[in-house]
Design a protein around this motif. Structure first.
Motif, PDB file in Angstrom:
ATOM      1  N   TRP A  52       0.853  -1.176   0.000  1.00 13.37           N
ATOM      2  CA  TRP A  52       0.000   0.000   0.000  1.00 13.37           C
ATOM      3  C   TRP A  52       0.895   1.234   0.000  1.00 13.37           C
ATOM      4  N   PRO A  53       0.497   2.300  -0.692  1.00 10.65           N
ATOM      5  CA  PRO A  53       1.332   3.509  -0.720  1.00 10.65           C
ATOM      6  C   PRO A  53       1.357   4.214   0.631  1.00 10.65           C
ATOM      7  N   ASP A  54       2.414   4.951   0.868  1.00  8.20           N
ATOM      8  CA  ASP A  54       2.552   5.742   2.091  1.00  8.20           C
ATOM      9  C   ASP A  54       2.041   7.150   1.780  1.00  8.20           C
ATOM     10  N   LEU A  55       0.778   7.426   2.134  1.00  8.75           N
ATOM     11  CA  LEU A  55       0.139   8.704   1.850  1.00  8.75           C
ATOM     12  C   LEU A  55      -0.280   9.373   3.152  1.00  8.75           C
ATOM     13  N   ALA A  56      -0.220  10.686   3.187  1.00  6.48           N
ATOM     14  CA  ALA A  56      -0.580  11.416   4.405  1.00  6.48           C
ATOM     15  C   ALA A  56      -2.067  11.291   4.725  1.00  6.48           C
ATOM     16  N   SER A  57      -2.922  11.148   3.707  1.00  8.06           N
ATOM     17  CA  SER A  57      -4.363  11.170   3.936  1.00  8.06           C
ATOM     18  C   SER A  57      -4.985   9.797   4.189  1.00  8.06           C
ATOM     19  N   TYR A  58      -4.207   8.718   4.044  1.00  8.56           N
ATOM     20  CA  TYR A  58      -4.728   7.363   4.254  1.00  8.56           C
ATOM     21  C   TYR A  58      -3.732   6.549   5.071  1.00  8.56           C
ATOM     22  N   PRO A  59      -4.218   5.546   5.809  1.00  7.25           N
ATOM     23  CA  PRO A  59      -3.272   4.677   6.514  1.00  7.25           C
ATOM     24  C   PRO A  59      -2.448   3.874   5.512  1.00  7.25           C
ATOM     25  N   ASP A  60      -1.298   3.367   5.935  1.00  6.00           N
ATOM     26  CA  ASP A  60      -0.436   2.586   5.037  1.00  6.00           C
ATOM     27  C   ASP A  60      -0.709   1.092   5.188  1.00  6.00           C
ATOM     28  N   TYR A  61      -1.926   0.749   5.602  1.00  4.85           N
ATOM     29  CA  TYR A  61      -2.302  -0.656   5.761  1.00  4.85           C
ATOM     30  C   TYR A  61      -3.769  -0.832   5.382  1.00  4.85           C
ATOM     31  N   GLY A  62      -4.104  -2.041   5.007  1.00  8.00           N
ATOM     32  CA  GLY A  62      -5.489  -2.435   4.796  1.00  8.00           C
ATOM     33  C   GLY A  62      -5.910  -3.331   5.939  1.00  8.00           C
ATOM     34  N   LEU A  63      -7.134  -3.808   5.890  1.00 11.49           N
ATOM     35  CA  LEU A  63      -7.660  -4.654   6.957  1.00 11.49           C
ATOM     36  C   LEU A  63      -8.281  -5.924   6.385  1.00 11.49           C
ATOM     37  N   VAL A  64      -8.291  -6.951   7.213  1.00 11.10           N
ATOM     38  CA  VAL A  64      -8.938  -8.215   6.863  1.00 11.10           C
ATOM     39  C   VAL A  64      -9.797  -8.636   8.046  1.00 11.10           C
ATOM     40  N   ARG A  65     -10.978  -9.157   7.721  1.00 10.44           N
ATOM     41  CA  ARG A  65     -11.898  -9.648   8.752  1.00 10.44           C
ATOM     42  C   ARG A  65     -12.811 -10.668   8.101  1.00 10.44           C
ATOM     43  N   LYS A  66     -13.195 -11.679   8.851  1.00 10.16           N
ATOM     44  CA  LYS A  66     -14.172 -12.628   8.322  1.00 10.16           C
ATOM     45  C   LYS A  66     -15.449 -11.893   7.964  1.00 10.16           C
ATOM     46  N   ARG A  67     -15.978 -12.174   6.806  1.00  9.81           N
ATOM     47  CA  ARG A  67     -17.130 -11.436   6.302  1.00  9.81           C
ATOM     48  C   ARG A  67     -18.423 -11.754   7.050  1.00  9.81           C
ATOM     49  N   ASP A  68     -18.488 -12.884   7.709  1.00  9.20           N
ATOM     50  CA  ASP A  68     -19.770 -13.283   8.301  1.00  9.20           C
ATOM     51  C   ASP A  68     -20.289 -12.306   9.352  1.00  9.20           C
TER      52      ASP A  68
END
Length: 156
Positions: A52-68
């Motif tokens: 993920w890009p290192d941007l000032a306006s967004y975190p530099d990580y995404g998230l994962v979670r079980k969809r249920d």
């Protein structure tokens, strides 16, 4: 009805992560979220690992979670903000303003009895996924000149 399983949506981009934070959702590991640092794309014999890009306006990580339970978490947060939630509700057709052509509501069936109801709203959001009934009913179809991605997941 919640909880419910859905095939897509376990992985969230930094843009989606920022929205969850703005909504006041706890995105900690203790709350069931795992962070990821990018995407792995495999197609046409090519394999790419993209951070993920290192941007000032967004975190530099995404998230994962079980969809249920993710959709239920979003729905409950919306309820806290004043939304009315109708579970076991099947939306079938848009209601259009004859003058503007704009969607002003939907026809639906609620509950096990499939009781017909009509909903009206100043803004209608069709968040009905890849097989969207409302878009098709409005004459909108997938653009063949744009690529389509498919997410694959497994739990172990």
């Amino acid at each position: 009805a919640f909880p419910r399983e859905k095939v897509c949506g376990d992985g969230l981009t930094p843009r989606a992560t920022k929205q969850l934070v703005s909504m006041g959702i706890d995105i900690s590991e203790e709350a069931g979220w795992l962070r990821n640092k990018g995407l792995r794309i495999i197609g046409g014999g090519v394999r790419l690992q993209l951070d993920w890009p290192d941007l000032a306006s967004y975190p530099d990580y995404g998230l994962v979670r079980k969809r249920d339970d993710f959709d239920e978490q979003l729905a409950r947060q919306a309820q806290k903000a004043g939304a009315r939630l109708h579970e076991r509700c099947n939306v079938g057709a848009p209601i259009r303003d004859e003058r503007t052509g704009r969607i002003t509501g939907v026809e639906a069936k609620i509950g096990e009895e499939k009781t017909p109801v009509t909903f009206h709203a100043p803004l209608v959001v069709a968040a009905d996924g890849n097989s969207t009934r409302l878009s098709v009913a409005m004459g909108l179809h997938r653009r063949e000149d744009r690529p389509m991605g498919v997410a694959v997941r497994t739990y172990f």
